[in-house]
Write a protein that holds these residues in place. Structure first.
Motif, mmCIF file in Angstrom:
data_model
loop_
_atom_site.group_PDB
_atom_site.id
_atom_site.type_symbol
_atom_site.label_atom_id
_atom_site.label_comp_id
_atom_site.label_asym_id
_atom_site.label_seq_id
_atom_site.Cartn_x
_atom_site.Cartn_y
_atom_site.Cartn_z
ATOM 1 N N GLN A 27 0.559 -0.966 0.369
ATOM 2 C CA GLN A 27 -0.056 -0.172 0.107
ATOM 3 C C GLN A 27 1.192 1.300 -0.403
ATOM 4 N N GLU A 28 1.930 1.107 0.899
ATOM 5 C CA GLU A 28 2.746 2.506 0.898
ATOM 6 C C GLU A 28 3.302 2.621 -0.568
ATOM 7 N N ASP A 29 3.672 1.263 -0.792
ATOM 8 C CA ASP A 29 5.021 1.745 -2.721
ATOM 9 C C ASP A 29 3.784 2.321 -3.945
ATOM 10 N N GLU A 30 2.742 1.980 -3.695
ATOM 11 C CA GLU A 30 2.092 1.888 -4.412
ATOM 12 C C GLU A 30 1.520 3.943 -3.976
ATOM 13 N N ARG A 31 1.489 3.777 -2.544
ATOM 14 C CA ARG A 31 1.037 5.418 -2.507
ATOM 15 C C ARG A 31 2.165 6.087 -3.017
ATOM 16 N N ARG A 32 3.602 5.810 -2.645
ATOM 17 C CA ARG A 32 4.177 6.407 -3.657
ATOM 18 C C ARG A 32 4.541 7.251 -4.739
ATOM 19 N N ALA A 33 4.176 5.165 -5.512
ATOM 20 C CA ALA A 33 4.328 5.546 -6.460
ATOM 21 C C ALA A 33 3.128 6.563 -6.984
ATOM 22 N N LEU A 34 1.982 6.346 -6.579
ATOM 23 C CA LEU A 34 1.079 7.380 -6.735
ATOM 24 C C LEU A 34 1.501 9.071 -7.027
ATOM 25 N N ALA A 35 2.245 9.346 -5.511
ATOM 26 C CA ALA A 35 2.747 10.267 -5.116
ATOM 27 C C ALA A 35 3.225 10.981 -6.617
ATOM 28 N N ARG A 36 3.856 9.751 -6.806
ATOM 29 C CA ARG A 36 5.510 10.971 -8.073
ATOM 30 C C ARG A 36 4.357 11.091 -9.178
ATOM 31 N N GLU A 37 3.164 10.304 -9.108
ATOM 32 C CA GLU A 37 3.314 10.736 -10.668
ATOM 33 C C GLU A 37 2.561 11.484 -10.284
ATOM 34 N N LEU A 38 1.860 11.851 -9.535
ATOM 35 C CA LEU A 38 0.615 12.582 -9.352
ATOM 36 C C LEU A 38 1.853 14.247 -9.559
ATOM 37 N N HIS A 39 2.730 14.343 -8.879
ATOM 38 C CA HIS A 39 3.663 15.027 -8.905
ATOM 39 C C HIS A 39 4.728 15.630 -9.687
ATOM 40 N N ASP A 40 5.059 14.016 -10.388
ATOM 41 C CA ASP A 40 6.084 14.556 -12.147
ATOM 42 C C ASP A 40 4.947 15.252 -13.344
ATOM 43 N N ASP A 41 3.489 14.068 -13.269
ATOM 44 C CA ASP A 41 3.044 13.945 -14.417
ATOM 45 C C ASP A 41 2.346 15.617 -14.683
ATOM 46 N N MET A 42 1.580 15.488 -13.104
ATOM 47 C CA MET A 42 0.543 16.597 -13.291
ATOM 48 C C MET A 42 0.888 17.715 -13.025
ATOM 49 N N GLY A 43 1.930 17.736 -12.057
ATOM 50 C CA GLY A 43 2.170 18.686 -11.645
ATOM 51 C C GLY A 43 3.088 19.502 -12.876
ATOM 52 N N GLN A 44 3.691 18.668 -13.682
ATOM 53 C CA GLN A 44 3.861 19.406 -14.341
ATOM 54 C C GLN A 44 3.278 20.187 -15.529
ATOM 55 N N THR A 45 2.363 19.362 -16.039
ATOM 56 C CA THR A 45 1.314 19.757 -16.907
ATOM 57 C C THR A 45 0.641 21.238 -16.754
ATOM 58 N N LEU A 46 0.466 21.231 -15.556
ATOM 59 C CA LEU A 46 -0.683 21.718 -14.827
ATOM 60 C C LEU A 46 0.400 22.927 -15.014
ATOM 61 N N ASN A 47 1.721 22.938 -14.399
ATOM 62 C CA ASN A 47 2.799 24.132 -14.804
ATOM 63 C C ASN A 47 2.975 24.548 -16.490
ATOM 64 N N ALA A 48 2.546 23.501 -16.867
ATOM 65 C CA ALA A 48 3.235 24.109 -18.315
ATOM 66 C C ALA A 48 1.624 24.606 -18.705
ATOM 67 N N ILE A 49 0.882 24.429 -18.268
ATOM 68 C CA ILE A 49 -0.888 24.623 -18.587
ATOM 69 C C ILE A 49 -0.865 26.585 -18.316
ATOM 70 N N LYS A 50 0.320 26.641 -16.802
ATOM 71 C CA LYS A 50 -0.109 28.198 -16.756
ATOM 72 C C LYS A 50 0.473 28.893 -17.313
ATOM 73 N N ILE A 51 1.770 28.268 -17.533
ATOM 74 C CA ILE A 51 3.168 28.961 -18.314
ATOM 75 C C ILE A 51 2.684 29.248 -19.831
ATOM 76 N N GLU A 52 1.960 28.509 -20.123
ATOM 77 C CA GLU A 52 1.435 28.828 -21.661
ATOM 78 C C GLU A 52 0.253 30.196 -21.225
ATOM 79 N N ALA A 53 -0.413 29.537 -20.445
ATOM 80 C CA ALA A 53 -1.625 31.120 -20.304
ATOM 81 C C ALA A 53 -1.158 32.757 -19.696
#
Ligand SMILES: Nc1ncnc2c1ncn2[C@@H]1O[C@H](COP(=O)(O)OP(=O)(O)O)[C@@H](O)[C@H]1O
Ligand SMILES: [Mg+2]
Length: 286
Positions: free
Chosen positions: A76-102
């Protein structure tokens, strides 16, 4: 001879009891009792042996359950860690890109009278929404993986977690006391204690209607263990009719998997108290 005759006369009335057969009867009775005692002894020995086998079997399956719980928690902790990493890396970066474009659209259209106000308003709105979603993602990441725990240690991570609840429940007073240093505490123990606090405070918010919550973390030397007490003055619950939930079950699993124990005390209108005590490994200096 006179004595003999006297004796015969005295004993004559008792002749009907046939006391001369008494020793033999007693001997037979003793043999019977001995045989009975021996049989009981053999049966008891068999019962004890069987009970020992069952106890050993029980202890083995308890150990297996503990290992399974350990494994499940790790997964469960591994899964949470992986999810947190994906959220941080993928979603965080995508959101950042959207914000920079805007932001670049906003900057490019600033001072350009040909750009309709509608576009400028929409651009500002995109930037605000990106910030909001980023805040939500950060909160989810924080719940999935207590970053402060890795970076600052248990006491600071708990302070951070409790601060979050102070903001969310401003009418409730939270007191956190950490006695001792917990910097050397290994990750599974620190994480288990953190998760117990996290789930307990969620329960306080959901069920307790408390004015005050005390969280006390301390180390005891003999036996070497770390003890966490969380007590609130809320509505409490009748433990004999405790509603089924996965929160308390999960906490118990975590604490059990580390060889510790979790005690609950509560009754209606008397608040709720939870004590988790986890033994420390002998070689640990924590
Ligand atoms: N601090 C508390 N005060 C009052 N009741 C509590 C508290 N913590 C837990 N409970 C009771 O214990 C039950 C089980 O809790 P839990 O296992 O966390 O499940 P859940 O929170 O999903 O209901 C809750 O439904 C609630 O009735
Ligand atoms: Mg709960």
């Amino acid at each position: 001879m006179e004595l003999n005759e006297r004796l015969l006369r005295v004993l004559h009335p008792f002749e009907r009891f046939q006391l001369d057969e008494l020793p033999l009867t007693l001997l037979c009775l003793s043999c019977g009792l001995l045989w009975f005692a021996w049989r009981r002894f053999c049966e008891a020995r068999l019962e004890i042996a069987q009970r020992l086998i069952v106890e050993r079997e029980l202890e083995r399956s308890r150990q297996e359950l503990r290992e399974l719980a350990h494994q499940r928690i790790d997964m469960q902790e591994d899964e949470r860690r992986a999810l947190a990493r994906e959220l941080h890396d993928d979603m965080g970066q995508t959101l950042n890109a959207i914000k920079i474009e805007a932001i670049s659209i906003r900057n490019a259209s600033a001072g350009d009278d040909d750009v309709p106000q509608e576009v400028l308003r929409a651009t500002r709105s995109v930037i605000e929404h990106a910030d909001q979603v980023y805040g939500v993602v950060r909160r989810i990441i924080g719940r999935l993986r207590p970053v402060a725990l890795d970076e600052l240690g248990l006491a600071a991570a708990l302070e951070h977690c409790v601060d979050g609840w102070r903001e969310r429940l401003p009418k409730t007073r939270f007191d956190l006391r950490c006695e001792g240093t917990f910097d050397n505490l290994d990750e599974p123990r620190a994480l288990a204690l953190y998760r117990v606090v996290q789930e307990s405070l969620t329960n306080v918010a959901r069920h307790a209607q408390a004015n005050r919550v005390d969280i006390h973390l301390r180390q005891s030397a003999d036996p070497a263990c770390v003890e966490l007490t969380i007590q609130d003055d809320g509505c409490g619950v009748n433990l004999a009719a405790l509603p089924h939930g996965f929160g308390l079950l999960g906490m118990r699993e975590r604490v059990d998997a580390l060889g510790g124990c979790l005690d609950l005390a509560s009754s209606a209108h008397q608040g709720f108290r939870l004590i988790a005590s986890i033994p420390l490994p002998l070689q640990s200096g924590a």
